[in-house]
Write a protein that holds these residues in place. Structure first.
Motif, PDB file in Angstrom:
ATOM      1  N   ALA A  99       0.815  -1.225   0.000  1.00 60.11           N
ATOM      2  CA  ALA A  99       0.000   0.000   0.000  1.00 60.11           C
ATOM      3  C   ALA A  99       0.845   1.271   0.000  1.00 60.11           C
ATOM      4  O   ALA A  99       0.294   2.363   0.087  1.00 60.11           O
ATOM      5  CB  ALA A  99      -0.931  -0.009   1.208  1.00 60.11           C
ATOM      6  N   THR A 100       2.141   1.130  -0.088  1.00 57.71           N
ATOM      7  CA  THR A 100       3.084   2.251  -0.045  1.00 57.71           C
ATOM      8  C   THR A 100       2.796   3.221   1.107  1.00 57.71           C
ATOM      9  O   THR A 100       2.627   4.413   0.914  1.00 57.71           O
ATOM     10  CB  THR A 100       3.156   3.017  -1.391  1.00 57.71           C
ATOM     11  OG1 THR A 100       1.866   3.548  -1.696  1.00 57.71           O
ATOM     12  CG2 THR A 100       3.628   2.116  -2.517  1.00 57.71           C
ATOM     13  N   ILE A 101       2.751   2.644   2.308  1.00 60.13           N
ATOM     14  CA  ILE A 101       2.548   3.434   3.522  1.00 60.13           C
ATOM     15  C   ILE A 101       3.922   3.721   4.114  1.00 60.13           C
ATOM     16  O   ILE A 101       4.680   2.797   4.402  1.00 60.13           O
ATOM     17  CB  ILE A 101       1.668   2.682   4.538  1.00 60.13           C
ATOM     18  CG1 ILE A 101       0.290   2.401   3.937  1.00 60.13           C
ATOM     19  CG2 ILE A 101       1.558   3.463   5.844  1.00 60.13           C
ATOM     20  CD1 ILE A 101      -0.575   1.494   4.774  1.00 60.13           C
ATOM     21  N   PRO A 102       4.264   4.986   4.317  1.00 59.15           N
ATOM     22  CA  PRO A 102       5.586   5.318   4.857  1.00 59.15           C
ATOM     23  C   PRO A 102       5.760   4.857   6.302  1.00 59.15           C
ATOM     24  O   PRO A 102       4.784   4.689   7.041  1.00 59.15           O
ATOM     25  CB  PRO A 102       5.660   6.839   4.760  1.00 59.15           C
ATOM     26  CG  PRO A 102       4.306   7.316   4.404  1.00 59.15           C
ATOM     27  CD  PRO A 102       3.467   6.161   4.001  1.00 59.15           C
ATOM     28  N   GLU A 103       7.005   4.661   6.698  1.00 62.08           N
ATOM     29  CA  GLU A 103       7.330   4.197   8.048  1.00 62.08           C
ATOM     30  C   GLU A 103       6.881   5.167   9.140  1.00 62.08           C
ATOM     31  O   GLU A 103       6.648   4.754  10.268  1.00 62.08           O
ATOM     32  CB  GLU A 103       8.838   3.962   8.177  1.00 62.08           C
ATOM     33  CG  GLU A 103       9.324   2.731   7.444  1.00 62.08           C
ATOM     34  CD  GLU A 103       8.841   1.438   8.081  1.00 62.08           C
ATOM     35  OE1 GLU A 103       8.647   1.375   9.308  1.00 62.08           O
ATOM     36  OE2 GLU A 103       8.652   0.478   7.311  1.00 62.08           O
ATOM     37  N   ASP A 104       6.746   6.450   8.815  1.00 63.30           N
ATOM     38  CA  ASP A 104       6.365   7.419   9.843  1.00 63.30           C
ATOM     39  C   ASP A 104       4.857   7.512  10.051  1.00 63.30           C
ATOM     40  O   ASP A 104       4.379   8.328  10.829  1.00 63.30           O
ATOM     41  CB  ASP A 104       6.949   8.804   9.543  1.00 63.30           C
ATOM     42  CG  ASP A 104       6.406   9.407   8.252  1.00 63.30           C
ATOM     43  OD1 ASP A 104       5.897   8.650   7.401  1.00 63.30           O
ATOM     44  OD2 ASP A 104       6.507  10.638   8.106  1.00 63.30           O
ATOM     45  N   GLU A 105       4.084   6.662   9.372  1.00 62.38           N
ATOM     46  CA  GLU A 105       2.631   6.591   9.578  1.00 62.38           C
ATOM     47  C   GLU A 105       2.297   5.293  10.297  1.00 62.38           C
ATOM     48  O   GLU A 105       2.893   4.249  10.044  1.00 62.38           O
ATOM     49  CB  GLU A 105       1.890   6.673   8.245  1.00 62.38           C
ATOM     50  CG  GLU A 105       2.044   8.023   7.588  1.00 62.38           C
ATOM     51  CD  GLU A 105       1.198   8.155   6.339  1.00 62.38           C
ATOM     52  OE1 GLU A 105       0.273   7.346   6.133  1.00 62.38           O
ATOM     53  OE2 GLU A 105       1.485   9.084   5.559  1.00 62.38           O
TER      54      GLU A 105
END
Length: 84
Positions: free
Chosen positions: A40-46
């Motif tokens: 889902a291309t969710i960044p590590e900071d989320e």
């Protein structure tokens, strides 16, 4: 009475069903957040709080036929603040 996040989850599930989609809260998405982040291309900071799997219902899938004996909701559930 359902409020906040639980109520929003019920609304999302009903909206999906109205469009012909089945849905289920999926704990595997939290346990395997590395895969969810990648796909889902969710960044590590989320932060991933929950995952909801959706797809066309498959009535022939064996797990969908599983039923368990349970006490009726009316024996132990009390709904407060909702219309009867």
């Amino acid at each position: 009475m359902l409020t906040g996040a639980p109520l929003e989850e019920v609304r999302r599930r009903n909206m999906a069903w109205d469009r012909g989609l089945g849905s289920v809260i999926n704990g595997q998405g939290i346990m395997r957040s590395d895969i969810v982040r990648e796909v889902a291309t969710i960044p590590e900071d989320e932060v991933i709080m929950t995952c909801v799997a959706m797809r066309d219902p498959d009535d022939g899938f064996a797990a969908n036929a599983v039923r368990s004996d349970r006490e009726p909701n009316g024996d132990f559930v009390r709904f407060v603040g909702s219309a009867d």
